[in-house]
Design an enzyme around this catalytic site. Structure first.
Site, short mmCIF file in Angstrom:
data_model
loop_
_atom_site.label_atom_id
_atom_site.label_comp_id
_atom_site.label_asym_id
_atom_site.label_seq_id
_atom_site.Cartn_x
_atom_site.Cartn_y
_atom_site.Cartn_z
N LEU A 14 0.84 -1.21 0.00
CA LEU A 14 0.00 0.00 0.00
C LEU A 14 0.87 1.25 0.00
CD1 LEU A 14 -3.00 -0.81 2.35
CD2 LEU A 14 -2.95 -0.67 -0.13
N HIS A 15 1.58 1.46 -1.08
CA HIS A 15 2.30 2.72 -1.24
C HIS A 15 1.30 3.74 -1.76
CE1 HIS A 15 2.66 2.43 -5.67
NE2 HIS A 15 2.73 1.13 -5.44
N ALA A 16 1.74 4.90 -2.16
CA ALA A 16 0.86 6.04 -2.45
C ALA A 16 -0.26 5.74 -3.44
CB ALA A 16 1.68 7.24 -2.93
N ASP A 84 -1.49 -1.60 -8.92
CA ASP A 84 -0.43 -1.00 -9.74
C ASP A 84 -0.62 -1.38 -11.20
OD1 ASP A 84 1.07 0.48 -7.85
OD2 ASP A 84 1.91 -1.39 -7.10
#
Length: 87
Positions: A14-16, A84
């Site tokens: 859960l990156h940006a 992604d």
């Protein structure tokens, strides 16, 4: 309270970008949803910063909880996708 366990499908966790997708979906939902690791207090799924502080990586298991099963399922289904790849 409905709870669903899900494995994070986005390889980078859960990156940006994925966190933003989840936060927007949670904010537009009909009831609050929380996301957290098993046995830990969850964070507000509508908060981008809170999601990123979880430090969740691809393949990690999290629990999605809330008051409405429909809202929990919607967020859990998002987390189970590689967000992604949707870019």
């Amino acid at each position: 309270m409905p709870v669903r366990t899900v494995v994070i499908a986005s390889p980078q966790g859960l990156h940006a970008r994925p966190a933003q997708i989840v936060a927007r979906a949670a904010a537009s939902g009909s009831s609050p949803v929380q996301i957290g690791r098993a046995g830990e207090e969850g964070v507000n799924a509508a908060s981008l910063l809170s999601l990123m502080t979880l430090g969740v990586k691809g393949g990690d298991e999290v629990e999605v909880s809330g008051q409405e099963q429909v809202a929990v399922d919607a967020i859990a289904d998002l987390l189970a996708r590689d967000l992604d790849a949707d870019v």
